[in-house]
Design a protein around this motif. Structure first.
Motif, short mmCIF file in Angstrom:
data_model
loop_
_atom_site.label_atom_id
_atom_site.label_comp_id
_atom_site.label_asym_id
_atom_site.label_seq_id
_atom_site.Cartn_x
_atom_site.Cartn_y
_atom_site.Cartn_z
N GLN A 82 34.96 -25.26 -15.32
CA GLN A 82 35.41 -25.50 -13.95
C GLN A 82 35.43 -24.19 -13.17
O GLN A 82 35.01 -24.14 -12.02
N GLU A 83 35.90 -23.12 -13.78
CA GLU A 83 35.92 -21.81 -13.12
C GLU A 83 34.50 -21.36 -12.79
O GLU A 83 34.25 -20.85 -11.70
N ASN A 84 33.58 -21.55 -13.73
CA ASN A 84 32.19 -21.17 -13.49
C ASN A 84 31.56 -21.99 -12.38
O ASN A 84 30.80 -21.46 -11.56
N ILE A 85 31.89 -23.28 -12.33
CA ILE A 85 31.36 -24.15 -11.27
C ILE A 85 31.88 -23.68 -9.91
O ILE A 85 31.12 -23.57 -8.95
N GLU A 86 33.17 -23.41 -9.82
CA GLU A 86 33.75 -22.98 -8.55
C GLU A 86 33.15 -21.65 -8.10
O GLU A 86 32.86 -21.45 -6.92
N LYS A 87 32.93 -20.74 -9.04
CA LYS A 87 32.32 -19.45 -8.71
C LYS A 87 30.90 -19.66 -8.18
O LYS A 87 30.51 -19.08 -7.17
N LYS A 88 30.12 -20.50 -8.86
CA LYS A 88 28.74 -20.76 -8.45
C LYS A 88 28.71 -21.44 -7.09
O LYS A 88 27.89 -21.11 -6.24
N GLN A 89 29.63 -22.38 -6.85
CA GLN A 89 29.68 -23.06 -5.55
C GLN A 89 29.98 -22.07 -4.43
O GLN A 89 29.40 -22.15 -3.34
N ALA A 90 30.87 -21.12 -4.68
CA ALA A 90 31.20 -20.11 -3.67
C ALA A 90 29.98 -19.23 -3.39
O ALA A 90 29.70 -18.91 -2.23
N GLU A 91 29.26 -18.85 -4.44
CA GLU A 91 28.05 -18.04 -4.26
C GLU A 91 27.02 -18.80 -3.43
O GLU A 91 26.42 -18.24 -2.51
N LEU A 92 26.80 -20.06 -3.76
CA LEU A 92 25.82 -20.86 -3.03
C LEU A 92 26.22 -21.09 -1.58
O LEU A 92 25.37 -21.12 -0.69
N ALA A 93 27.50 -21.23 -1.31
CA ALA A 93 27.98 -21.46 0.06
C ALA A 93 27.71 -20.24 0.94
O ALA A 93 27.44 -20.38 2.13
N GLY A 123 24.49 -22.05 2.89
CA GLY A 123 24.65 -23.00 1.80
C GLY A 123 25.68 -24.08 2.10
O GLY A 123 25.76 -25.08 1.41
N LYS A 124 26.47 -23.88 3.14
CA LYS A 124 27.45 -24.89 3.58
C LYS A 124 26.81 -25.88 4.55
O LYS A 124 27.51 -26.67 5.17
N HIS A 125 25.49 -25.79 4.72
CA HIS A 125 24.74 -26.63 5.65
C HIS A 125 25.09 -26.34 7.11
O HIS A 125 25.04 -27.22 7.95
N ARG A 173 17.03 -29.61 2.34
CA ARG A 173 16.47 -30.00 1.05
C ARG A 173 16.50 -28.82 0.08
O ARG A 173 16.90 -28.98 -1.08
N LYS A 174 16.15 -27.63 0.58
CA LYS A 174 16.17 -26.43 -0.27
C LYS A 174 17.57 -26.13 -0.77
O LYS A 174 17.77 -25.80 -1.94
N ILE A 175 18.54 -26.24 0.11
CA ILE A 175 19.94 -25.98 -0.27
C ILE A 175 20.38 -26.95 -1.35
O ILE A 175 20.94 -26.55 -2.38
N ASP A 176 20.10 -28.23 -1.16
CA ASP A 176 20.52 -29.25 -2.12
C ASP A 176 19.83 -29.06 -3.48
O ASP A 176 20.47 -29.17 -4.52
N GLU A 177 18.53 -28.75 -3.45
CA GLU A 177 17.80 -28.54 -4.70
C GLU A 177 18.35 -27.34 -5.47
O GLU A 177 18.55 -27.40 -6.68
N GLU A 178 18.56 -26.23 -4.76
CA GLU A 178 19.05 -25.04 -5.44
C GLU A 178 20.46 -25.24 -5.96
O GLU A 178 20.80 -24.83 -7.07
N SER A 179 21.30 -25.90 -5.17
CA SER A 179 22.66 -26.17 -5.61
C SER A 179 22.67 -27.02 -6.88
O SER A 179 23.39 -26.71 -7.83
N GLU A 180 21.86 -28.06 -6.89
CA GLU A 180 21.79 -28.92 -8.07
C GLU A 180 21.30 -28.15 -9.29
O GLU A 180 21.88 -28.24 -10.37
N PRO A 238 31.36 -35.91 -11.96
CA PRO A 238 31.60 -36.44 -10.61
C PRO A 238 32.31 -35.41 -9.73
O PRO A 238 33.20 -34.70 -10.18
N GLY A 239 31.86 -35.33 -8.49
CA GLY A 239 32.50 -34.43 -7.53
C GLY A 239 31.88 -33.05 -7.49
O GLY A 239 32.23 -32.24 -6.65
N PHE A 240 30.92 -32.76 -8.38
CA PHE A 240 30.29 -31.44 -8.38
C PHE A 240 28.82 -31.55 -8.13
O PHE A 240 28.14 -32.39 -8.45
#
Length: 114
Positions: A27-38, A57-59, A92-99, A112-114
């Motif tokens: 969960q910590e790694n996911i949150e860190k990665k989400q912050a980087e992508l945003a 990354g926040k659209h 589309r690029k943002i969503d693909e890279e985030s996934e 779910p939720g990530f």
């Protein structure tokens, strides 16, 4: 007759604690990665570079650049189409890279939720 689980596969307290620690770390790694992508910015162009958009990354759209050669009062529809194409490609690029990045953190688990 009782079923026996292989060594280390029991549901004992130690195993549960290890699983909880691993889940918390993930969960910590996911949150860190989400912050980087945003914070990341994506620059995409359309119409052969005539229209360029910058999106976070926040659209959120940060900038739109339009080459003056493309501005034709008689053909506003073409400019609108190029803007839509550039914005859709950026999203589309943002969503693909985030996934892709989040799958690398979760090991492909569908959470779910990530």
């Amino acid at each position: 007759m009782k079923a026996r689980l292989p060594q280390g596969m029991g549901g004992g307290p130690q195993n549960m604690q290890n699983m909880l620690r691993q889940a918390q770390k993930m969960q910590e790694n996911i949150e860190k990665k989400q912050a980087e992508l945003a914070e990341k910015e994506y620059v995409v162009s359309s119409g052969g570079g005539m229209v360029e958009v910058t999106v976070t990354g926040k659209h959120e759209i940060k900038a739109v650049g339009i080459n003056p050669e493309v501005v034709d009062p008689e053909d506003v529809e073409m400019l609108e189409d190029m803007l839509v194409a550039a914005l859709n490609e950026a999203m589309r690029k943002i969503d693909e890279e985030s996934e892709r990045e989040l799958q690398s953190v979760t090991g492909g688990l569908n959470i779910p939720g990530f």
